[in-house]
Motif scaffolding. Structure first.
Motif, PDB file in Angstrom:
ATOM      1  N   GLY A  54      27.151  30.773  34.615  1.00  0.00           N
ATOM      2  CA  GLY A  54      26.483  32.054  34.815  1.00  0.00           C
ATOM      3  C   GLY A  54      27.285  33.216  34.269  1.00  0.00           C
ATOM      4  O   GLY A  54      26.896  33.859  33.293  1.00  0.00           O
ATOM      5  N   LEU A  55      28.411  33.490  34.886  1.00  0.00           N
ATOM      6  CA  LEU A  55      29.337  34.536  34.464  1.00  0.00           C
ATOM      7  C   LEU A  55      30.734  33.964  34.627  1.00  0.00           C
ATOM      8  O   LEU A  55      31.133  33.625  35.742  1.00  0.00           O
ATOM      9  N   ASP A  56      31.473  33.833  33.523  1.00  0.00           N
ATOM     10  CA  ASP A  56      32.775  33.182  33.638  1.00  0.00           C
ATOM     11  C   ASP A  56      33.776  34.097  34.343  1.00  0.00           C
ATOM     12  O   ASP A  56      33.524  35.282  34.591  1.00  0.00           O
ATOM     13  N   GLY A  57      34.947  33.529  34.695  1.00  0.00           N
ATOM     14  CA  GLY A  57      35.925  34.269  35.468  1.00  0.00           C
ATOM     15  C   GLY A  57      36.452  35.504  34.757  1.00  0.00           C
ATOM     16  O   GLY A  57      36.752  36.523  35.393  1.00  0.00           O
ATOM     17  N   ILE A  58      36.556  35.431  33.434  1.00  0.00           N
ATOM     18  CA  ILE A  58      37.043  36.576  32.667  1.00  0.00           C
ATOM     19  C   ILE A  58      36.023  37.714  32.713  1.00  0.00           C
ATOM     20  O   ILE A  58      36.371  38.876  32.941  1.00  0.00           O
ATOM     21  N   GLY A  59      34.750  37.369  32.522  1.00  0.00           N
ATOM     22  CA  GLY A  59      33.702  38.379  32.623  1.00  0.00           C
ATOM     23  C   GLY A  59      33.606  38.950  34.023  1.00  0.00           C
ATOM     24  O   GLY A  59      33.397  40.160  34.203  1.00  0.00           O
ATOM     25  N   LEU A  60      33.766  38.093  35.023  1.00  0.00           N
ATOM     26  CA  LEU A  60      33.735  38.546  36.411  1.00  0.00           C
ATOM     27  C   LEU A  60      34.886  39.500  36.690  1.00  0.00           C
ATOM     28  O   LEU A  60      34.714  40.531  37.349  1.00  0.00           O
ATOM     29  N   CYS A  61      36.064  39.184  36.185  1.00  0.00           N
ATOM     30  CA  CYS A  61      37.217  40.053  36.378  1.00  0.00           C
ATOM     31  C   CYS A  61      36.960  41.423  35.749  1.00  0.00           C
ATOM     32  O   CYS A  61      37.274  42.463  36.348  1.00  0.00           O
ATOM     33  N   ARG A  62      36.373  41.446  34.566  1.00  0.00           N
ATOM     34  CA  ARG A  62      36.062  42.721  33.921  1.00  0.00           C
ATOM     35  C   ARG A  62      35.074  43.532  34.760  1.00  0.00           C
ATOM     36  O   ARG A  62      35.208  44.759  34.898  1.00  0.00           O
ATOM     37  N   ARG A  63      34.069  42.876  35.334  1.00  0.00           N
ATOM     38  CA  ARG A  63      33.092  43.571  36.165  1.00  0.00           C
ATOM     39  C   ARG A  63      33.755  44.128  37.415  1.00  0.00           C
ATOM     40  O   ARG A  63      33.441  45.244  37.854  1.00  0.00           O
ATOM     41  N   VAL A  64      34.651  43.358  37.995  1.00  0.00           N
ATOM     42  CA  VAL A  64      35.378  43.818  39.178  1.00  0.00           C
ATOM     43  C   VAL A  64      36.200  45.052  38.851  1.00  0.00           C
ATOM     44  O   VAL A  64      36.225  46.039  39.604  1.00  0.00           O
ATOM     45  N   ARG A  65      36.873  45.028  37.708  1.00  0.00           N
ATOM     46  CA  ARG A  65      37.746  46.133  37.328  1.00  0.00           C
ATOM     47  C   ARG A  65      36.978  47.426  37.011  1.00  0.00           C
ATOM     48  O   ARG A  65      37.573  48.499  36.927  1.00  0.00           O
ATOM     49  N   GLU A  66      35.674  47.344  36.847  1.00  0.00           N
ATOM     50  CA  GLU A  66      34.879  48.549  36.623  1.00  0.00           C
ATOM     51  C   GLU A  66      34.860  49.435  37.865  1.00  0.00           C
ATOM     52  O   GLU A  66      34.680  50.656  37.768  1.00  0.00           O
ATOM     53  N   THR A  67      35.040  48.829  39.047  1.00  0.00           N
ATOM     54  CA  THR A  67      34.914  49.589  40.294  1.00  0.00           C
ATOM     55  C   THR A  67      36.068  49.401  41.257  1.00  0.00           C
ATOM     56  O   THR A  67      36.139  50.105  42.261  1.00  0.00           O
ATOM     57  N   SER A  68      36.961  48.464  40.998  1.00  0.00           N
ATOM     58  CA  SER A  68      37.966  48.129  42.004  1.00  0.00           C
ATOM     59  C   SER A  68      39.305  47.755  41.376  1.00  0.00           C
ATOM     60  O   SER A  68      39.356  47.222  40.259  1.00  0.00           O
ATOM     61  N   LEU A  69      40.379  48.032  42.131  1.00  0.00           N
ATOM     62  CA  LEU A  69      41.727  47.651  41.741  1.00  0.00           C
ATOM     63  C   LEU A  69      42.252  46.523  42.624  1.00  0.00           C
ATOM     64  O   LEU A  69      43.450  46.284  42.694  1.00  0.00           O
ATOM     65  N   VAL A  70      41.351  45.822  43.307  1.00  0.00           N
ATOM     66  CA  VAL A  70      41.743  44.725  44.191  1.00  0.00           C
ATOM     67  C   VAL A  70      42.556  43.682  43.408  1.00  0.00           C
ATOM     68  O   VAL A  70      42.270  43.412  42.242  1.00  0.00           O
ATOM     69  N   PRO A  71      43.603  43.116  44.013  1.00  0.00           N
ATOM     70  CA  PRO A  71      44.385  42.093  43.304  1.00  0.00           C
ATOM     71  C   PRO A  71      43.516  40.898  42.897  1.00  0.00           C
ATOM     72  O   PRO A  71      42.676  40.433  43.674  1.00  0.00           O
ATOM     73  N   VAL A  72      43.731  40.421  41.675  1.00  0.00           N
ATOM     74  CA  VAL A  72      42.977  39.283  41.135  1.00  0.00           C
ATOM     75  C   VAL A  72      43.942  38.227  40.649  1.00  0.00           C
ATOM     76  O   VAL A  72      44.844  38.504  39.840  1.00  0.00           O
ATOM     77  N   LEU A  73      43.751  37.005  41.133  1.00  0.00           N
ATOM     78  CA  LEU A  73      44.530  35.849  40.704  1.00  0.00           C
ATOM     79  C   LEU A  73      43.602  34.912  39.946  1.00  0.00           C
ATOM     80  O   LEU A  73      42.579  34.477  40.483  1.00  0.00           O
ATOM     81  N   MET A  74      43.933  34.618  38.690  1.00  0.00           N
ATOM     82  CA  MET A  74      43.109  33.725  37.885  1.00  0.00           C
ATOM     83  C   MET A  74      43.646  32.300  37.963  1.00  0.00           C
ATOM     84  O   MET A  74      44.852  32.087  38.094  1.00  0.00           O
ATOM     85  N   MET A  75      42.725  31.327  37.866  1.00  0.00           N
ATOM     86  CA  MET A  75      43.095  29.924  37.783  1.00  0.00           C
ATOM     87  C   MET A  75      42.623  29.389  36.436  1.00  0.00           C
ATOM     88  O   MET A  75      41.465  29.568  36.065  1.00  0.00           O
ATOM     89  N   SER A  76      43.538  28.760  35.718  1.00  0.00           N
ATOM     90  CA  SER A  76      43.246  28.293  34.367  1.00  0.00           C
ATOM     91  C   SER A  76      43.514  26.798  34.259  1.00  0.00           C
ATOM     92  O   SER A  76      44.385  26.261  34.945  1.00  0.00           O
ATOM     93  N   ALA A  77      42.752  26.126  33.381  1.00  0.00           N
ATOM     94  CA  ALA A  77      42.995  24.712  33.103  1.00  0.00           C
ATOM     95  C   ALA A  77      44.350  24.563  32.419  1.00  0.00           C
ATOM     96  O   ALA A  77      44.802  25.442  31.690  1.00  0.00           O
TER      97      ALA A  77
END
Length: 231
Positions: A54-77
């Motif tokens: 649907g929306l990958d983690g990178i796109g989701l992170c970008r959407r989050v950063r449009e409105t919030s500075l909440v800490p984000v931890l990514m998980m990668s293969a």
């Protein structure tokens, strides 16, 4: 805390493990569902898998950063360096590589939460008013860059600049040593709380984000050594 992970087994495993450590968890199986949960509730931290339907983690992170500075931890293969770089460029604060041991995941979470506690933020990116008496004002100035170390506010030419907790802590580390070259492993230890040699890409990409927000010439690269804040 919000976990967005499409693998059902991993999602359940992480949720149960983190709840045992005392964290209150919400989980979503895809990026759009995760975005909806994020918009409906306030979370202290987000854990986002990179590969999501649907929306990958990178796109989701970008959407989050449009409105919030909440800490984000990514998980990668494992071994997918492009995912790591893309996630950090999108605004993530740190990453872990799957498969990840629960103790490592918890260590990364605790580090991010400590940074957020050091620089408390709301969804709008401002320090909340807790009604307490104001701390003694101490403003550091470097040209048109001003850093209020008591109020944890940053401005350039009098205009406020919104920084994530990690970006703010990195800037404060530079400001505490103006003109001094700080090596990447020193920044990893002091800002990211790595007790071992971590991936220096997190430093490089966070510096890039600071340059975009503060001005490209503010932080100087000293090749072969690290970075320094121009006096």
């Amino acid at each position: 805390m919000l976990l967005v992970e499409d693998d059902e087994l991993m999602r359940r495993s992480f949720t149960v493990a983190l709840e045992r450590y005392g964290y209150e968890m919400k989980a979503a199986a895809d990026g759009l569902a995760g975005l909806e949960l994020f918009r409906d509730e306030d979370f202290d931290l987000l854990i986002l898998d990179v590969m999501l339907p649907g929306l990958d983690g990178i796109g989701l992170c970008r959407r989050v950063r449009e409105t919030s500075l909440v800490p984000v931890l990514m998980m990668s293969a494992r071994g997918d360096g492009l995912d790591v770089v893309a996630g950090l460029e999108a605004g993530a604060d740190d990453y872990v590589v799957k498969p990840v041991d629960t103790s490592v995941l918890v260590a990364r979470i605790r580090s991010l939460l400590r940074r957020a506690a050091y620089a408390p933020i709301t969804r709008a990116g401002h320090a909340p008013d807790d009604g307490s008496a104001p701390a003694e004002e101490k403003v550091l100035k470097f040209g048109d860059l001003a850093i209020d170390t008591a109020g944890l506010e940053v401005s350039v030419c009098g205009r406020p600049v919104a920084l994530t907790p990690t970006e703010l802590k990195l800037l404060l580390e530079f400001a505490a040593h103006p003109g001094v070259v700080l090596e990447r492993h020193t920044l990893l230890r002091n800002v990211w709380d790595y007790g071992w040699d971590g991936d220096s890409r997190v430093v490089d990409l966070c510096v890039q984000r600071l340059r975009r927000k503060l001005g490209r010439d503010r932080i100087e690269t000293v090749r072969g050594f690290g970075y320094k804040l121009r006096r």
